[in-house]
Design a protein around this motif. Sequence first.
Motif, PDB file in Angstrom:
ATOM      1  N   LEU A 128     -53.998  94.920  -6.807  1.00  0.00           N
ATOM      2  CA  LEU A 128     -54.370  94.162  -7.999  1.00  0.00           C
ATOM      3  C   LEU A 128     -55.484  93.168  -7.682  1.00  0.00           C
ATOM      4  CD1 LEU A 128     -53.967  93.591 -10.942  1.00  0.00           C
ATOM      5  CD2 LEU A 128     -52.011  92.140 -10.371  1.00  0.00           C
ATOM      6  N   ALA A 129     -55.397  92.507  -6.526  1.00  0.00           N
ATOM      7  CA  ALA A 129     -56.450  91.568  -6.122  1.00  0.00           C
ATOM      8  C   ALA A 129     -57.790  92.280  -5.998  1.00  0.00           C
ATOM      9  CB  ALA A 129     -56.080  90.888  -4.809  1.00  0.00           C
ATOM     10  N   ALA A 130     -57.791  93.479  -5.414  1.00  0.00           N
ATOM     11  CA  ALA A 130     -59.036  94.236  -5.263  1.00  0.00           C
ATOM     12  C   ALA A 130     -59.647  94.568  -6.618  1.00  0.00           C
ATOM     13  CB  ALA A 130     -58.780  95.506  -4.463  1.00  0.00           C
ATOM     14  N   LEU A 131     -58.810  94.940  -7.606  1.00  0.00           N
ATOM     15  CA  LEU A 131     -59.303  95.234  -8.945  1.00  0.00           C
ATOM     16  C   LEU A 131     -59.884  93.987  -9.611  1.00  0.00           C
ATOM     17  CD1 LEU A 131     -56.477  97.576 -10.296  1.00  0.00           C
ATOM     18  CD2 LEU A 131     -58.852  98.228  -9.836  1.00  0.00           C
ATOM     19  N   LEU A 132     -59.196  92.855  -9.468  1.00  0.00           N
ATOM     20  CA  LEU A 132     -59.682  91.601 -10.064  1.00  0.00           C
ATOM     21  C   LEU A 132     -61.023  91.201  -9.463  1.00  0.00           C
ATOM     22  CD1 LEU A 132     -56.293  89.666 -10.176  1.00  0.00           C
ATOM     23  CD2 LEU A 132     -57.630  90.378 -12.169  1.00  0.00           C
ATOM     24  N   ILE A 133     -61.134  91.316  -8.144  1.00  0.00           N
ATOM     25  CA  ILE A 133     -62.389  90.960  -7.476  1.00  0.00           C
ATOM     26  C   ILE A 133     -63.511  91.883  -7.929  1.00  0.00           C
ATOM     27  CG2 ILE A 133     -63.540  90.928  -5.217  1.00  0.00           C
ATOM     28  CD1 ILE A 133     -60.802  89.939  -4.078  1.00  0.00           C
ATOM     29  N   ASP A 134     -63.217  93.159  -8.048  1.00  0.00           N
ATOM     30  CA  ASP A 134     -64.217  94.123  -8.516  1.00  0.00           C
ATOM     31  C   ASP A 134     -64.696  93.800  -9.924  1.00  0.00           C
ATOM     32  OD1 ASP A 134     -65.700  96.608  -7.982  1.00  0.00           O
ATOM     33  OD2 ASP A 134     -64.485  97.454  -9.589  1.00  0.00           O
ATOM     34  N   CYS A 179     -59.729  86.251  -6.018  1.00  0.00           N
ATOM     35  CA  CYS A 179     -58.363  85.758  -5.864  1.00  0.00           C
ATOM     36  C   CYS A 179     -57.842  86.177  -4.501  1.00  0.00           C
ATOM     37  CB  CYS A 179     -57.460  86.275  -6.974  1.00  0.00           C
ATOM     38  SG  CYS A 179     -57.325  88.071  -7.022  1.00  0.00           S
ATOM     39  N   LEU A 180     -56.638  85.699  -4.153  1.00  0.00           N
ATOM     40  CA  LEU A 180     -56.046  85.899  -2.833  1.00  0.00           C
ATOM     41  C   LEU A 180     -54.665  86.523  -2.979  1.00  0.00           C
ATOM     42  CD1 LEU A 180     -56.878  82.297  -1.615  1.00  0.00           C
ATOM     43  CD2 LEU A 180     -58.015  84.358  -0.762  1.00  0.00           C
ATOM     44  N   THR A 181     -54.100  86.890  -1.850  1.00  0.00           N
ATOM     45  CA  THR A 181     -52.704  87.329  -1.814  1.00  0.00           C
ATOM     46  C   THR A 181     -51.961  86.511  -0.758  1.00  0.00           C
ATOM     47  OG1 THR A 181     -53.151  89.056  -0.167  1.00  0.00           O
ATOM     48  CG2 THR A 181     -53.300  89.674  -2.498  1.00  0.00           C
ATOM     49  N   ALA A 182     -50.653  86.476  -0.879  1.00  0.00           N
ATOM     50  CA  ALA A 182     -49.786  85.837   0.123  1.00  0.00           C
ATOM     51  C   ALA A 182     -48.401  86.435  -0.036  1.00  0.00           C
ATOM     52  CB  ALA A 182     -49.729  84.322  -0.083  1.00  0.00           C
ATOM     53  N   ARG A 218     -62.623  92.607   4.990  1.00  0.00           N
ATOM     54  CA  ARG A 218     -63.509  92.074   3.956  1.00  0.00           C
ATOM     55  C   ARG A 218     -63.484  92.940   2.689  1.00  0.00           C
ATOM     56  NH1 ARG A 218     -66.602  88.181   6.718  1.00  0.00           N
ATOM     57  NH2 ARG A 218     -67.436  88.785   8.752  1.00  0.00           N
ATOM     58  N   PHE A 219     -63.637  92.276   1.535  1.00  0.00           N
ATOM     59  CA  PHE A 219     -63.886  92.983   0.295  1.00  0.00           C
ATOM     60  C   PHE A 219     -65.373  93.336   0.218  1.00  0.00           C
ATOM     61  CE2 PHE A 219     -60.079  90.475  -0.661  1.00  0.00           C
ATOM     62  CZ  PHE A 219     -59.274  91.439  -1.248  1.00  0.00           C
ATOM     63  N   PRO A 220     -65.761  94.343  -0.523  1.00  0.00           N
ATOM     64  CA  PRO A 220     -67.176  94.739  -0.616  1.00  0.00           C
ATOM     65  C   PRO A 220     -67.965  93.802  -1.540  1.00  0.00           C
ATOM     66  CG  PRO A 220     -65.857  96.172  -2.001  1.00  0.00           C
ATOM     67  CD  PRO A 220     -64.884  95.284  -1.261  1.00  0.00           C
ATOM     68  N   VAL A 221     -67.984  92.532  -1.152  1.00  0.00           N
ATOM     69  CA  VAL A 221     -68.617  91.489  -1.966  1.00  0.00           C
ATOM     70  C   VAL A 221     -69.378  90.554  -1.029  1.00  0.00           C
ATOM     71  CG1 VAL A 221     -68.189  89.467  -3.434  1.00  0.00           C
ATOM     72  CG2 VAL A 221     -66.845  91.567  -3.765  1.00  0.00           C
ATOM     73  N   ARG A 261     -74.832  88.958  -9.105  1.00  0.00           N
ATOM     74  CA  ARG A 261     -73.529  89.248  -9.724  1.00  0.00           C
ATOM     75  C   ARG A 261     -72.696  87.966  -9.765  1.00  0.00           C
ATOM     76  NH1 ARG A 261     -69.132  93.178  -9.522  1.00  0.00           N
ATOM     77  NH2 ARG A 261     -67.746  92.389 -11.158  1.00  0.00           N
ATOM     78  N   LYS A 262     -72.089  87.689 -10.909  1.00  0.00           N
ATOM     79  CA  LYS A 262     -71.330  86.456 -11.117  1.00  0.00           C
ATOM     80  C   LYS A 262     -69.852  86.662 -10.818  1.00  0.00           C
ATOM     81  CE  LYS A 262     -70.045  83.317 -14.922  1.00  0.00           C
ATOM     82  NZ  LYS A 262     -70.273  83.015 -16.354  1.00  0.00           N
ATOM     83  N   TYR A 263     -69.250  85.669 -10.168  1.00  0.00           N
ATOM     84  CA  TYR A 263     -67.814  85.678  -9.880  1.00  0.00           C
ATOM     85  C   TYR A 263     -67.213  84.319 -10.242  1.00  0.00           C
ATOM     86  CZ  TYR A 263     -68.780  89.823  -7.032  1.00  0.00           C
ATOM     87  OH  TYR A 263     -69.176  91.065  -6.594  1.00  0.00           O
ATOM     88  N   ILE A 264     -66.052  84.333 -10.874  1.00  0.00           N
ATOM     89  CA  ILE A 264     -65.254  83.117 -11.039  1.00  0.00           C
ATOM     90  C   ILE A 264     -64.357  83.006  -9.813  1.00  0.00           C
ATOM     91  CG2 ILE A 264     -63.512  81.939 -12.423  1.00  0.00           C
ATOM     92  CD1 ILE A 264     -66.281  82.100 -13.735  1.00  0.00           C
ATOM     93  N   ASP A 265     -64.338  81.817  -9.222  1.00  0.00           N
ATOM     94  CA  ASP A 265     -63.648  81.641  -7.938  1.00  0.00           C
ATOM     95  C   ASP A 265     -62.281  80.998  -8.122  1.00  0.00           C
ATOM     96  OD1 ASP A 265     -63.058  81.449  -5.251  1.00  0.00           O
ATOM     97  OD2 ASP A 265     -64.163  79.574  -4.988  1.00  0.00           O
ATOM     98  N   PHE A 266     -61.234  81.775  -7.860  1.00  0.00           N
ATOM     99  CA  PHE A 266     -59.870  81.246  -7.824  1.00  0.00           C
ATOM    100  C   PHE A 266     -59.372  81.160  -6.375  1.00  0.00           C
ATOM    101  CE2 PHE A 266     -57.960  82.252 -12.330  1.00  0.00           C
ATOM    102  CZ  PHE A 266     -58.929  81.450 -12.900  1.00  0.00           C
TER     103      PHE A 266
END
Length: 392
Positions: free
Chosen positions: A348-354, A359-362, A20-23, A39-44
């Motif tokens: 990079l995903a962790a930085l974007l989420i923070d 976002c996701l990875t694959a 899990r991410f710390p979110v 806290r606001k997040y844009i969901d991709f």
Amino acid sequence: MTFEELKAMDETYVMHTYGRFPVDIDHGEGATLYSLSGRKYIDFTSGIGVNSLGYANPQWIAAITAQIAKLGHISNLFYTQPGALLARELCTRSGMSKVFFGNSGAESNEAMIKVARKYSFDKYGKGRSTILTLNRSFHGRTITTLTATGQDSYHNYFFPFNEAFRYADPTLESIQAQAGDDVCGVMVELIQGEGGLNPLDKAMVQGLADLCKEKDWLLLVDEVQTGIGRTGSLFAFQQFGIQPDVVSFAKGIAGGLPLGGILTNEKCATVLTPGTHGSTFGANPVSTAAGLAVLETIDQDFLTQVQEKGAYLREGIRALGCPQLGEIVGMGLMLGIDVKGGRTNKELAALLIDNGLLCLTAGSRLRLLPPLVITKDEIDQGLAIMKQTLAG
């Protein structure tokens, strides 16, 4: 409850099968989410391609509320309206003949595998049960669908696996090299999701469809992630110029509730007979009512908008001019981005989420699967977060 209290409770009582991410996510609207603290997040991500209509969609809520007040569940030994209505809609819009409803992507792919093996057994008898799948594929986490998955990293720990799967590269030459008299079907994702957002070549897919007809192999298309409008058509196969024998679907079909299934063509419509397959919660009235709300929303104009928003997002990413981002692949609102430079895609995903962009990875790519209802304003907000993050 604070985030710290929630995290402590989760770590105490929930099995640690997820990194899990710390979110924490408490609520949302459209493609915008909020944590317990606001806290606001844009969901991709749309729940990994599930929340096709985003969050707090009025039509989806109304359909679920009305149905659950009438009937939450009943056995498949009896008829219910939502399942029949959804089946008719899926068949009509896909050009397929019959539907079987289950709950998840893995269960849907299990059903697809059973159709292929029973079709062959009924026609040819024993000894023709092998299914060819592709390297870097992903088909689920049950033992059988894990075996079907063409990635060694998923295979450790769970031996012994079921027999009768072989893996090929995504070329006709490789598929033919792995073939034999024991083959009953070929199972593919038209865009490999978990494997790294790898689109298959259209000419190869059409050649594979011809080869399957010639050999009387079933062409099995896993649309768990690509289906239900994700690529800009109801199913991705509709953009590849083929008509599969069996198609699996799940994720986005019920907009956030558990639902999945398979569609078969006329050749396979009567393969599964009473007693040969079933699912306790398959065709659940509440989930299928949600599915109807999703399909009523995803009309042709909506699908055209998905294609337009996918193109808008691509161009927005390119316009960032960031040397850390490379080639963009995928279709519609299912996009993968090559990551270059010193950071990995996970870093990079962790930085974007923070910074407020989920976002996701694959594979080695960033993976973007926004809700299909995402607005251009929300896309712009997400792109602004990417620009800010990548500039740091």
